[in-house]
Enzyme design. Structure first.
Site, mmCIF file in Angstrom:
data_model
loop_
_atom_site.group_PDB
_atom_site.id
_atom_site.type_symbol
_atom_site.label_atom_id
_atom_site.label_comp_id
_atom_site.label_asym_id
_atom_site.label_seq_id
_atom_site.Cartn_x
_atom_site.Cartn_y
_atom_site.Cartn_z
ATOM 1 N N LYS A 25 16.000 11.424 -48.262
ATOM 2 C CA LYS A 25 16.930 10.960 -47.223
ATOM 3 C C LYS A 25 18.297 11.639 -47.304
ATOM 4 O O LYS A 25 18.911 11.930 -46.275
ATOM 5 C CB LYS A 25 17.084 9.440 -47.289
ATOM 6 N N ASP B 25 17.750 1.778 -41.276
ATOM 7 C CA ASP B 25 17.361 0.704 -42.193
ATOM 8 C C ASP B 25 18.190 -0.559 -41.952
ATOM 9 O O ASP B 25 17.666 -1.671 -41.930
ATOM 10 C CB ASP B 25 17.520 1.157 -43.644
ATOM 11 N N ASN C 218 23.989 -6.395 -59.421
ATOM 12 C CA ASN C 218 23.011 -5.452 -59.956
ATOM 13 C C ASN C 218 23.071 -5.451 -61.479
ATOM 14 O O ASN C 218 24.121 -5.674 -62.076
ATOM 15 C CB ASN C 218 23.307 -4.039 -59.441
ATOM 16 N N THR D 92 22.682 -2.887 -63.432
ATOM 17 C CA THR D 92 23.593 -1.797 -63.795
ATOM 18 C C THR D 92 24.842 -1.960 -62.940
ATOM 19 O O THR D 92 24.877 -1.556 -61.773
ATOM 20 C CB THR D 92 22.941 -0.426 -63.556
#
Length: 281
Positions: free
Chosen positions: A68, A105, A155, A157
């Protein structure tokens, strides 16, 4: 040879993609000439393929992982979403032969909630987004478009969540995973953008005890259709929306660019994809 425009899903791999099923359904339903095929593009060929897209014989394509970002860089023009994300999942050649790119998206995410929970965004301004990958970035963008004022990106991370928050700025905040329980009590919307809960992946294990009863819970995972997160939310009375509609709605803008009409995401299409997933009722 099939007459009419030819489009494709491109990426590596693409054999698992449901996009040919979706676009094939719309082509047949509306009696349109054209075709939509899988087109595997190995990573070492990706830059050349998208930079030379005009010679591919395609009028456009979908782009899936991991291409992408490479596809976006090859475009002459990007829509607002693709610019914001640095990634494009839908390409088309305009009337002047220029390669244009969009990221649908976020629009797919919004279209799914609009269809299955009309008015979902009217009195909801605080969102908790689990994950910090490309899907999370698209959904954060979409929520900001709908005037959400507090979008928490959670998240494991933490640095990845920080990067998204720094990119979008005002209205977003990165949150460490071990502080999720603190912010769930503020949530009007909870979104899982991670692969946790997907078939073959570990379960998403979180305690929804602090989540307000009015909070809408949605998961971008659609295999299984009802993830453990959605089951847990439904059992405690929260409204839920599964992730299949995001896949279907994100496909519609590209179909319109390639084949000249905006298709509808209807119950027959949903049932067709569910049968293919082996998740039909």
């Amino acid at each position: 040879m099939t007459a009419g425009p030819k489009a494709a899903v491109t990426g590596w791999p693409v054999a698992h993609s449901r996009s040919p099923l979706i676009h094939g359904y719309w082509l047949e339903k509306h009696g349109l000439e054209g075709s939509y095929i899988p087109c595997a593009v190995p990573p070492e060929d990706a830059e050349r393929f998208y930079s030379q897209f005009r010679s591919s014989g395609l009028v456009g394509c979908n782009v899936t992982v991991p291409h992408k970002e490479i596809a976006a860089k090859a475009c002459d023009e990007l829509d607002q979403a693709a610019q914001a994300m640095g990634a494009a999942n839908t390409l088309w050649l305009d009337n002047n032969g220029r390669l244009c790119g969009a990221n649908t998206d976020g629009l797919g995410f919004l279209g799914n909630l609009d269809q299955w929970s009309p008015g979902w965004d009217e009195n909801r301004k605080t969102a908790v987004v689990l994950g910090a990958g490309g899907a999370a970035r698209a959904i954060v963008w979409a929520l900001l478009q709908r005037k959400f004022t507090d979008v928490h990106i959670v998240n494991r991370t933490f640095e990845k969540a920080q990067l998204i928050s720094e990119h979008f700025g005002s209205g977003t905040k990165a949150v460490p995973w071990d502080r999720l329980w603190e912010i769930l009590g503020q949530a009007d919307l909870l979104v899982n953008t991670t692969a946790l809960g997907m078939q073959g992946k570990p379960a998403l294990e979180i305690d929804l005890g602090r989540l307000p009863n009015h909070a809408l819970v949605t998961d971008i995972v659609y295999a299984p259709l009802e993830t453990n997160l959605l089951k847990q939310a439904k059992a405690r009375g929260n409204p839920t929306v599964d992730g299949l509609g995001m896949l279907l709605h994100q496909a519609a803008p590209g179909f319109e660019k390639w084949f000249g009409m905006r298709p509808e995401v209807d119950s027959d299409l949903r049932a067709l994809v569910l049968r293919d997933l082996g998740d039909a009722p």
